[in-house]
Write a protein that holds these residues in place. Structure first.
Motif, PDB file in Angstrom:
ATOM      1  N   VAL A 172      50.619  85.671  34.204  1.00 41.35           N
ATOM      2  CA  VAL A 172      51.523  84.588  34.634  1.00 41.35           C
ATOM      3  C   VAL A 172      51.377  83.399  33.690  1.00 41.35           C
ATOM      4  N   ASP A 173      52.528  82.853  33.249  1.00 40.51           N
ATOM      5  CA  ASP A 173      52.520  81.768  32.264  1.00 40.51           C
ATOM      6  C   ASP A 173      52.688  80.390  32.883  1.00 40.51           C
ATOM      7  N   ALA A 174      53.201  80.327  34.107  1.00 41.67           N
ATOM      8  CA  ALA A 174      53.410  79.030  34.750  1.00 41.67           C
ATOM      9  C   ALA A 174      53.548  79.245  36.251  1.00 41.67           C
ATOM     10  N   VAL A 175      53.205  78.207  37.018  1.00 43.27           N
ATOM     11  CA  VAL A 175      53.348  78.290  38.479  1.00 43.27           C
ATOM     12  C   VAL A 175      54.248  77.141  38.935  1.00 43.27           C
ATOM     13  N   ALA A 176      55.298  77.495  39.696  1.00 45.11           N
ATOM     14  CA  ALA A 176      56.235  76.491  40.221  1.00 45.11           C
ATOM     15  C   ALA A 176      56.172  76.524  41.741  1.00 45.11           C
ATOM     16  N   VAL A 177      56.233  75.343  42.353  1.00 42.01           N
ATOM     17  CA  VAL A 177      56.107  75.285  43.808  1.00 42.01           C
ATOM     18  C   VAL A 177      57.030  74.213  44.386  1.00 42.01           C
ATOM     19  N   THR A 178      57.544  74.464  45.579  1.00 45.86           N
ATOM     20  CA  THR A 178      58.333  73.453  46.282  1.00 45.86           C
ATOM     21  C   THR A 178      57.393  72.346  46.747  1.00 45.86           C
ATOM     22  N   GLN A 179      57.677  71.127  46.274  1.00 44.74           N
ATOM     23  CA  GLN A 179      56.807  69.984  46.565  1.00 44.74           C
ATOM     24  C   GLN A 179      57.286  69.224  47.801  1.00 44.74           C
ATOM     25  N   GLY A 180      58.576  69.343  48.113  1.00 43.56           N
ATOM     26  CA  GLY A 180      59.166  68.652  49.245  1.00 43.56           C
ATOM     27  C   GLY A 180      60.670  68.744  49.138  1.00 43.56           C
ATOM     28  N   PRO A 181      61.423  68.232  50.075  1.00 42.02           N
ATOM     29  CA  PRO A 181      60.961  67.707  51.357  1.00 42.02           C
ATOM     30  C   PRO A 181      60.702  68.848  52.340  1.00 42.02           C
ATOM     31  N   GLY A 182      60.031  68.542  53.435  1.00 40.40           N
ATOM     32  CA  GLY A 182      59.732  69.549  54.436  1.00 40.40           C
ATOM     33  C   GLY A 182      58.613  69.066  55.326  1.00 40.40           C
ATOM     34  N   LEU A 183      58.082  69.981  56.119  1.00 39.58           N
ATOM     35  CA  LEU A 183      56.940  69.633  56.962  1.00 39.58           C
ATOM     36  C   LEU A 183      55.707  69.576  56.079  1.00 39.58           C
ATOM     37  N   VAL A 184      54.963  68.499  56.173  1.00 40.98           N
ATOM     38  CA  VAL A 184      53.886  68.300  55.204  1.00 40.98           C
ATOM     39  C   VAL A 184      52.831  69.399  55.314  1.00 40.98           C
ATOM     40  N   GLY A 185      52.521  69.839  56.526  1.00 37.01           N
ATOM     41  CA  GLY A 185      51.525  70.898  56.699  1.00 37.01           C
ATOM     42  C   GLY A 185      51.969  72.196  56.047  1.00 37.01           C
ATOM     43  N   ALA A 186      53.237  72.506  56.170  1.00 32.88           N
ATOM     44  CA  ALA A 186      53.784  73.721  55.583  1.00 32.88           C
ATOM     45  C   ALA A 186      53.804  73.613  54.053  1.00 32.88           C
ATOM     46  N   LEU A 187      54.272  72.480  53.561  1.00 38.85           N
ATOM     47  CA  LEU A 187      54.345  72.269  52.109  1.00 38.85           C
ATOM     48  C   LEU A 187      52.965  72.363  51.459  1.00 38.85           C
ATOM     49  N   LEU A 188      51.969  71.790  52.156  1.00 36.81           N
ATOM     50  CA  LEU A 188      50.619  71.737  51.588  1.00 36.81           C
ATOM     51  C   LEU A 188      50.051  73.122  51.305  1.00 36.81           C
ATOM     52  N   VAL A 189      50.404  74.095  52.143  1.00 30.58           N
ATOM     53  CA  VAL A 189      49.913  75.454  51.935  1.00 30.58           C
ATOM     54  C   VAL A 189      50.394  75.959  50.574  1.00 30.58           C
ATOM     55  N   GLY A 190      51.673  75.737  50.290  1.00 24.66           N
ATOM     56  CA  GLY A 190      52.228  76.175  49.010  1.00 24.66           C
ATOM     57  C   GLY A 190      51.660  75.389  47.836  1.00 24.66           C
ATOM     58  N   VAL A 191      51.594  74.069  48.001  1.00 25.84           N
ATOM     59  CA  VAL A 191      51.145  73.215  46.900  1.00 25.84           C
ATOM     60  C   VAL A 191      49.682  73.507  46.553  1.00 25.84           C
ATOM     61  N   CYS A 192      48.843  73.644  47.569  1.00 29.39           N
ATOM     62  CA  CYS A 192      47.413  73.913  47.309  1.00 29.39           C
ATOM     63  C   CYS A 192      47.223  75.261  46.637  1.00 29.39           C
ATOM     64  N   THR A 193      47.978  76.253  47.111  1.00 33.02           N
ATOM     65  CA  THR A 193      47.876  77.587  46.517  1.00 33.02           C
ATOM     66  C   THR A 193      48.333  77.563  45.061  1.00 33.02           C
ATOM     67  N   ALA A 194      49.447  76.898  44.812  1.00 30.48           N
ATOM     68  CA  ALA A 194      49.993  76.833  43.451  1.00 30.48           C
ATOM     69  C   ALA A 194      49.017  76.116  42.514  1.00 30.48           C
ATOM     70  N   LYS A 195      48.458  75.021  43.004  1.00 28.30           N
ATOM     71  CA  LYS A 195      47.502  74.261  42.179  1.00 28.30           C
ATOM     72  C   LYS A 195      46.298  75.118  41.820  1.00 28.30           C
ATOM     73  N   THR A 196      45.780  75.792  42.837  1.00 21.65           N
ATOM     74  CA  THR A 196      44.588  76.615  42.629  1.00 21.65           C
ATOM     75  C   THR A 196      44.852  77.718  41.613  1.00 21.65           C
ATOM     76  N   LEU A 197      45.992  78.395  41.776  1.00 24.34           N
ATOM     77  CA  LEU A 197      46.320  79.497  40.864  1.00 24.34           C
ATOM     78  C   LEU A 197      46.528  78.974  39.449  1.00 24.34           C
ATOM     79  N   ALA A 198      47.278  77.888  39.314  1.00 17.52           N
ATOM     80  CA  ALA A 198      47.569  77.354  37.977  1.00 17.52           C
ATOM     81  C   ALA A 198      46.281  76.884  37.295  1.00 17.52           C
ATOM     82  N   TRP A 199      45.408  76.260  38.080  1.00 16.18           N
ATOM     83  CA  TRP A 199      44.147  75.753  37.524  1.00 16.18           C
ATOM     84  C   TRP A 199      43.264  76.912  37.083  1.00 16.18           C
ATOM     85  N   ALA A 200      43.162  77.939  37.958  1.00 13.68           N
ATOM     86  CA  ALA A 200      42.318  79.096  37.642  1.00 13.68           C
ATOM     87  C   ALA A 200      42.854  79.850  36.426  1.00 13.68           C
TER      88      ALA A 200
END
Lengths: 335, 164
Positions: free
Chosen positions: A81-109
């Protein structure tokens, strides 16, 4: 696992802003290699409604399996994988955070670029799969939560022309459908019912909000339709009349905006862009005005991660890389 | 209810602009932590009233119905919530909602009666009713001293005494 397509740029897309948990792999920002949507609709049918905390928890449970499935189906190793894209908002913050945290972790790793995208912008980019439309374009994004008229210029910068002042178009469809006993969400059932009705039998108002306004309002139409329902209007005629009123305003305002701005292309996006009557009326108006028209395949009209990957790829191309401090923003501005 | 002082006042709003203006007047009087529960059938004017309240609170920009997204957050903080899509008692999620309904922010809740158990005991109930001639009757009932004072002040701004 087989090797992925060699030489292609691979974007992993992640979407968790609302009811759907989705992951996708898109090659070169245009070829969808895998598009996995794990809907919570079935779950919520059991509960009889949305349960936000359960939604976040289920995003958490469903997301990694969805990412794994997307990689497996596309034949791409995670390391490719060369890049990770994630929906940052708008939406329910708890729901969004699951995606954002996962995307950050994968991209960082993986040590690859991370990009956050706006949910509505992602819907527009569903029109770029598999091929980018002509730009600039006037885009109408219509769904249960959004009704936005925007223009995307040749450099893919977005300007909001108008939005709903009350109900989203899809919300008005769903609410009327529920009152008519068609279930919830019942926008699609209302469209089917409308096919057997006379759109002129129950006259309903159109909210133009002034000649040059690109804003929308559907609450007056919704209320008028409810009043007609309570007075015993035949349901097929009511459905047809309601749909005709909503579609007429959506189409006319889009076409007027294109004419005013001298833009030759129209894009439809969002769940309501799967509505046959809207597509047909927009196609007729576009032909009449000499405008190009594009809409996504039905599967990509509703929430998915392929559109997120595509939007992220195009944004990265323009240098919009997110930092490791990327955060979910419940009320993210559309820019 | 009844464990807190209550105060009621009702007013007729002939047009949507009147509903919105009443909301705006209320918004100017609300304080951090206030919860406003909006109740009324589809099309009664809950979102119109809420838009006025948000404007009165100084919230500007993109204001629209939160039915689909459940919560819209604005600076303040101000939370515009909507229980339309919620059907079940939300006991499992009580903690989740407390952030919006029991905290520092002003909370406006549309379709509040769908999950009344989530609402704090001190709250302002706003019932919107469509009369046969299309006029909206809006009845405000405050539970708690501070909100009772808000209702009295609102009635005064509208040139009427607040009856009990």
């Amino acid at each position: 696992m087989p090797e992925g397509p060699t030489g292609a740029h691979l974007t992993l897309g992640i979407e968790t802003s609302c009811d759907e948990t989705a992951a996708a792999v898109v090659a070169d920002g245009q070829r969808v290699l895998a598009d996995v949507v794990a809907s919570q609709a079935e779950l919520f049918r059991r509960f009889g409604g949305v349960v936000p905390e359960i939604a976040s928890r289920h995003h958490l449970e469903l997301l990694l399996p969805a990412v794994t499935a997307a990689l497996e189906r596309s034949g791409v190793r995670l390391e490719a994988v060369d890049a990770v894209a994630v929906t940052q908002g708008p939406g329910l913050v708890g729901a969004l955070l699951v995606g954002v945290c996962t995307a950050k972790t994968l991209a960082w790793a993986l040590d690859v670029p991370l990009v956050g995208v706006h949910h509505v912008l992602a819907h527009i980019y569903a029109n770029f799969l598999p091929e980018a439309p002509a730009l600039p374009a006037v885009c109408l994004v219509v769904s249960g939560g959004h009704t936005d008229l925007v223009v995307l210029d040749a450099a893919e910068r977005l300007t909001v022309l108008g939005r709903t002042r009350d109900d989203a178009a899809g919300e008005a469809f769903d609410k009327l459908a529920r009152e008519m006993g068609l279930g919830y969400p019942g926008g699609a059932a209302l469209e089917r019912l409308a096919r057997g009705g006379d759109p002129a039998a129950v006259p309903l108002p159109r909210a133009w909000l002034g000649q040059d306004s690109a804003d929308f309002s559907f609450s007056g139409l919704k209320t008028a339709a409810l009043t007609a329902l309570r007075r015993g209007a035949p349901s097929a005629d009511l459905a047809a009349g309601f749909q005709a009123a909503a579609v007429e305003v959506l189409v006319e305002k889009t076409v007027r905006a294109a004419r005013r701005l001298g833009v030759g292309q129209v894009l439809l996006a969002g769940g309501v862009s799967a509505n046959g009557a809207l597509r047909e009326a927009m196609a007729r108006a576009a032909a009449r005005e000499g405008l190009g028209l594009s809409f996504p395949p039905v599967r990509l009209c509703t929430d998915n991660a392929a559109m997120v990957a595509c939007a992220g790829y195009r944004r990265l191309e323009r240098g919009e890389r997110a930092g490791w401090d990327l955060n979910a923003v419940a009320d993210l501005e559309l820019t | 209810m009844g464990q807190f002082p209550m105060r009621s006042w009702s007013v007729r709003c002939p047009a949507a602009q009147d509903t919105e203006a009443l909301g705006r007047a209320l918004g100017r009087l609300l304080f951090p932590g206030a919860a406003v529960a909006l109740v009324g059938e589809l099309g009664a004017g809950k979102t119109t009233f809420a838009r006025g309240v948000l404007e009165g609170l100084g919230v500007h920009g993109y204001l629209h119905s939160p039915s689909f997204s459940l919560v819209h957050e604005y600076p303040g903080p101000v939370y515009h919530l909507d229980f339309y899509r919620l059907e079940q008692p939300q006991t499992e999620t009580a903690l989740d909602w407390e952030e919006y309904l029991g905290g520092e922010g002003v909370a406006l809740v549309e379709w509040a009666d769908r999950c009344a158990e989530l609402l704090p005991p001190r709250r302002l109930e706003v019932r919107l009713e469509v009369l046969p001639d299309g006029v909206r009757r809006i009845r405000l009932t405050a539970h708690g001293t501070a909100l009772a004072a808000v209702v009295a002040a609102l009635a005064a701004t509208q040139g009427e005494p607040a009856g009990l």
